[in-house]
Design a protein around this motif. Structure first.
Motif, PDB file in Angstrom:
ATOM      1  N   SER A 174      78.914 -20.286  46.253  1.00 25.25           N
ATOM      2  CA  SER A 174      77.888 -21.389  45.928  1.00 25.25           C
ATOM      3  C   SER A 174      77.416 -22.198  46.959  1.00 25.25           C
ATOM      4  N   GLU A 175      78.146 -22.994  47.831  1.00 27.48           N
ATOM      5  CA  GLU A 175      78.053 -23.645  49.004  1.00 27.48           C
ATOM      6  C   GLU A 175      77.501 -22.778  49.984  1.00 27.48           C
ATOM      7  N   PHE A 176      77.760 -21.623  50.398  1.00 29.22           N
ATOM      8  CA  PHE A 176      77.014 -20.762  51.091  1.00 29.22           C
ATOM      9  C   PHE A 176      75.750 -20.301  50.634  1.00 29.22           C
ATOM     10  N   ALA A 177      75.607 -20.018  49.535  1.00 32.70           N
ATOM     11  CA  ALA A 177      74.365 -19.684  48.916  1.00 32.70           C
ATOM     12  C   ALA A 177      73.283 -20.928  49.060  1.00 32.70           C
ATOM     13  N   ASN A 178      73.760 -21.972  48.737  1.00 30.22           N
ATOM     14  CA  ASN A 178      72.823 -23.140  48.641  1.00 30.22           C
ATOM     15  C   ASN A 178      72.608 -23.592  50.136  1.00 30.22           C
ATOM     16  N   GLU A 230      83.965 -16.997  49.763  1.00 30.64           N
ATOM     17  CA  GLU A 230      84.485 -16.593  48.640  1.00 30.64           C
ATOM     18  C   GLU A 230      84.568 -17.620  47.260  1.00 30.64           C
ATOM     19  N   SER A 231      84.427 -17.198  46.234  1.00 29.93           N
ATOM     20  CA  SER A 231      84.481 -18.017  45.111  1.00 29.93           C
ATOM     21  C   SER A 231      85.414 -19.180  45.245  1.00 29.93           C
ATOM     22  N   ASP A 232      84.796 -20.473  44.738  1.00 28.96           N
ATOM     23  CA  ASP A 232      85.693 -21.606  44.570  1.00 28.96           C
ATOM     24  C   ASP A 232      87.082 -21.487  43.800  1.00 28.96           C
ATOM     25  N   LYS A 233      86.861 -20.438  42.711  1.00 26.02           N
ATOM     26  CA  LYS A 233      88.125 -20.197  41.868  1.00 26.02           C
ATOM     27  C   LYS A 233      89.148 -19.278  42.641  1.00 26.02           C
ATOM     28  N   LEU A 234      88.823 -18.706  43.787  1.00 26.14           N
ATOM     29  CA  LEU A 234      89.708 -18.149  44.566  1.00 26.14           C
ATOM     30  C   LEU A 234      89.983 -18.595  45.729  1.00 26.14           C
ATOM     31  N   GLY A 235      89.506 -19.603  46.169  1.00 27.13           N
ATOM     32  CA  GLY A 235      90.178 -20.566  47.445  1.00 27.13           C
ATOM     33  C   GLY A 235      89.126 -20.514  48.421  1.00 27.13           C
ATOM     34  N   LEU A 278      81.108 -11.926  40.191  1.00 29.07           N
ATOM     35  CA  LEU A 278      80.357 -12.718  39.249  1.00 29.07           C
ATOM     36  C   LEU A 278      79.620 -13.996  40.130  1.00 29.07           C
ATOM     37  N   ASP A 279      80.293 -14.660  40.884  1.00 32.67           N
ATOM     38  CA  ASP A 279      79.782 -15.532  41.710  1.00 32.67           C
ATOM     39  C   ASP A 279      78.758 -15.171  42.504  1.00 32.67           C
ATOM     40  N   ASP A 280      78.907 -13.898  43.120  1.00 33.78           N
ATOM     41  CA  ASP A 280      78.002 -13.380  44.214  1.00 33.78           C
ATOM     42  C   ASP A 280      76.608 -13.224  43.242  1.00 33.78           C
ATOM     43  N   ILE A 281      76.718 -12.539  42.240  1.00 33.74           N
ATOM     44  CA  ILE A 281      75.551 -12.321  41.271  1.00 33.74           C
ATOM     45  C   ILE A 281      74.692 -13.588  41.123  1.00 33.74           C
ATOM     46  N   GLN A 282      75.565 -14.495  40.301  1.00 33.56           N
ATOM     47  CA  GLN A 282      74.962 -15.792  39.769  1.00 33.56           C
ATOM     48  C   GLN A 282      74.156 -16.685  41.134  1.00 33.56           C
ATOM     49  N   ASN A 283      74.606 -16.281  42.369  1.00 34.39           N
ATOM     50  CA  ASN A 283      74.225 -17.033  43.487  1.00 34.39           C
ATOM     51  C   ASN A 283      73.018 -16.366  44.256  1.00 34.39           C
ATOM     52  N   ASP A 284      72.669 -15.096  43.698  1.00 37.84           N
ATOM     53  CA  ASP A 284      71.728 -14.288  44.239  1.00 37.84           C
ATOM     54  C   ASP A 284      71.930 -13.334  45.175  1.00 37.84           C
ATOM     55  N   LYS A 308      78.665 -21.576  60.487  1.00 36.77           N
ATOM     56  CA  LYS A 308      77.360 -22.207  60.025  1.00 36.77           C
ATOM     57  C   LYS A 308      76.317 -22.436  61.245  1.00 36.77           C
ATOM     58  N   GLU A 309      76.604 -22.458  62.375  1.00 37.27           N
ATOM     59  CA  GLU A 309      75.878 -22.498  63.622  1.00 37.27           C
ATOM     60  C   GLU A 309      75.488 -21.201  63.821  1.00 37.27           C
ATOM     61  N   VAL A 310      76.100 -19.900  63.568  1.00 37.28           N
ATOM     62  CA  VAL A 310      75.498 -18.607  63.452  1.00 37.28           C
ATOM     63  C   VAL A 310      74.562 -18.471  62.564  1.00 37.28           C
ATOM     64  N   ILE A 311      74.810 -18.930  61.439  1.00 34.85           N
ATOM     65  CA  ILE A 311      73.918 -18.680  60.015  1.00 34.85           C
ATOM     66  C   ILE A 311      72.631 -19.184  60.532  1.00 34.85           C
ATOM     67  N   ASN A 312      72.743 -20.581  61.202  1.00 40.08           N
ATOM     68  CA  ASN A 312      71.455 -21.249  61.676  1.00 40.08           C
ATOM     69  C   ASN A 312      70.485 -20.247  62.659  1.00 40.08           C
ATOM     70  N   SER A 313      71.444 -19.831  63.663  1.00 36.31           N
ATOM     71  CA  SER A 313      70.677 -18.917  64.701  1.00 36.31           C
ATOM     72  C   SER A 313      70.185 -17.652  64.142  1.00 36.31           C
ATOM     73  N   LEU A 314      70.746 -17.125  63.103  1.00 34.56           N
ATOM     74  CA  LEU A 314      70.180 -15.868  62.440  1.00 34.56           C
ATOM     75  C   LEU A 314      68.817 -16.378  61.658  1.00 34.56           C
ATOM     76  N   ASN A 315      68.809 -17.441  60.956  1.00 27.15           N
ATOM     77  CA  ASN A 315      67.613 -17.810  60.442  1.00 27.15           C
ATOM     78  C   ASN A 315      66.606 -17.950  61.515  1.00 27.15           C
ATOM     79  N   PHE A 316      66.863 -18.613  62.529  1.00 27.55           N
ATOM     80  CA  PHE A 316      65.936 -18.867  63.624  1.00 27.55           C
ATOM     81  C   PHE A 316      65.465 -17.484  64.121  1.00 27.55           C
ATOM     82  N   PHE A 317      66.356 -16.304  64.348  1.00 31.54           N
ATOM     83  CA  PHE A 317      65.812 -15.203  64.933  1.00 31.54           C
ATOM     84  C   PHE A 317      65.064 -14.483  63.882  1.00 31.54           C
ATOM     85  N   SER A 318      65.327 -14.234  62.534  1.00 24.24           N
ATOM     86  CA  SER A 318      64.450 -13.720  61.787  1.00 24.24           C
ATOM     87  C   SER A 318      63.132 -14.061  61.228  1.00 24.24           C
ATOM     88  N   LYS A 319      63.178 -15.450  61.531  1.00 24.27           N
ATOM     89  CA  LYS A 319      61.710 -15.985  61.394  1.00 24.27           C
ATOM     90  C   LYS A 319      60.920 -15.809  62.625  1.00 24.27           C
TER      91      LYS A 319
END
Length: 336
Positions: free
Chosen positions: A56-60, A41-46, A102-108, A14-25
């Motif tokens: 969904s948590e990642f997407a949010n 991965e989908s919560d249905k698969l662990g 399916l989860d990927d598509i539903q979560n954009d 999550k820290e790397v994601i934050n840094s990539l967000n900072f860099f891209s902006k």
């Protein structure tokens, strides 16, 4: 096609994601967040190892940043592409892929990499089934998606007959984007040990253009400036980098911990990482334990031991700002 997508970067934490967000902006650059099924991965698969994120948590987490330069993308979605699973039948694996997609598509998620390289003679049949499923699902939920197709054989130059067959198969899909190309790149330990093959790339570029496809190269970690320029000169349209970002965070954590007197804590975390033996995937020449630790620590950033270290660091300095700077310094070389 989604334009101006040169960098595919692994969301190693999550820290790397934050840094990539900072860099891209800051630099106004699009970044594909390329999630393997091991990472997210989908919560249905662990769920995945990155912050124990479900899709969904990642997407949010990403959507809350309100940054349309971050393109959520799926890396290597296909049967038998997730580590540590009990071996299932091919049909069960395909069904699980559909749950994941399916989860990927539903979560954009915007770009989906279909990789059926482990399916033997059924490779194209199953790829067609998965792509058709994705397109029908996207239509149902009114989502827009694009595809990447193919697989990289690490360090192996392209079989042009196979590449041509892949390109012809993939060309019939309207929302195609990338085809994976093998240029000879190879990541081991904390090094790029492969060799970019110019003549092969020229042939692949011609085949890709004839079929309306863009070239995407995987395993582009640890490239120097000259190696990056070669890829631009010979029209590689996009590249993937992932473990290098995890190593940056691991190095930073280790060095700051030693500087702040957290030797006991970082040694405890190092022992955990080495005991889990994830470093075996990256081992090249029987490196020492410190290098093994750097290559595999990111798999365990969700552990209590690591979270306690970051909490102690943050009482003295802002770890996220330090990581932002380290990742910025690493990525600017791709745009100079």
């Amino acid at each position: 096609m989604i334009k101006n997508t040169f960098l595919g970067l692994g969301p190693m934490s999550k820290e790397v994601i934050n840094s990539l967000n900072f860099f891209s902006k800051k630099y106004k650059k699009k970044i594909m967040l390329i999630c393997s099924r091991n990472q997210v991965e989908s919560d249905k698969l662990g769920n995945g190892y990155v912050n124990n994120f479900s899709t969904s948590e990642f997407a949010n987490f990403v959507k809350k940043k309100k940054n349309n330069l971050l393109i959520m993308s799926r890396d290597h979605s296909g049967p038998f592409k997730r580590d540590g699973e009990i071996k299932m039948s091919l049909k069960q694996e395909v069904d699980n892929c559909k749950i994941s997609l399916l989860d990927d598509i539903q979560n954009d998620f915007g770009i989906l990499h279909i990789d059926t390289s482990q399916c033997g003679k059924s490779k194209y049949e199953i790829a067609h089934e998965l792509i058709t499923f994705c397109n029908e699902t996207a239509k149902k939920f009114k989502k827009k998606i694009f595809f990447e197709f193919g697989a990289e054989d690490h360090g192996v130059l392209t079989n042009f007959k196979k590449f041509t067959n892949d390109a012809k198969f993939f060309s019939k899909f309207q929302n195609k984007q990338f085809i994976v190309c093998q240029t000879g790149s190879l990541v081991k330990s904390t090094f790029q040990v492969g060799q970019f093959d110019i003549n092969s790339v020229k042939i692949m570029k011609k085949i890709a253009k004839e079929n309306g496809l863009l070239l995407k190269e995987h395993n582009c970690d640890y490239l120097n400036y000259e190696q990056i320029q070669l890829r631009k000169d010979y029209e590689i349209n996009a590249i993937n980098i992932a473990p290098e970002l995890g190593v940056i965070q691991s190095n930073l954590t280790y060095n700051i911990s030693r500087r702040l007197g957290l030797e006991k804590e970082i040694i405890k975390f190092q022992k955990l990482v080495l005991s889990k033996r994830k470093w075996k995937k990256w081992n090249y020449n029987n490196e020492n334990n410190l290098i093994k630790f750097f290559t595999a620590a990111h798999y365990h950033f969700s552990s209590k031991i690591y979270k306690d270290i970051i909490e102690k660091i943050n009482k003295k300095i802002n770890f996220q700002k330090s990581l932002d700077k380290s990742i910025e310094n690493n990525l600017v070389r791709f745009f100079n």
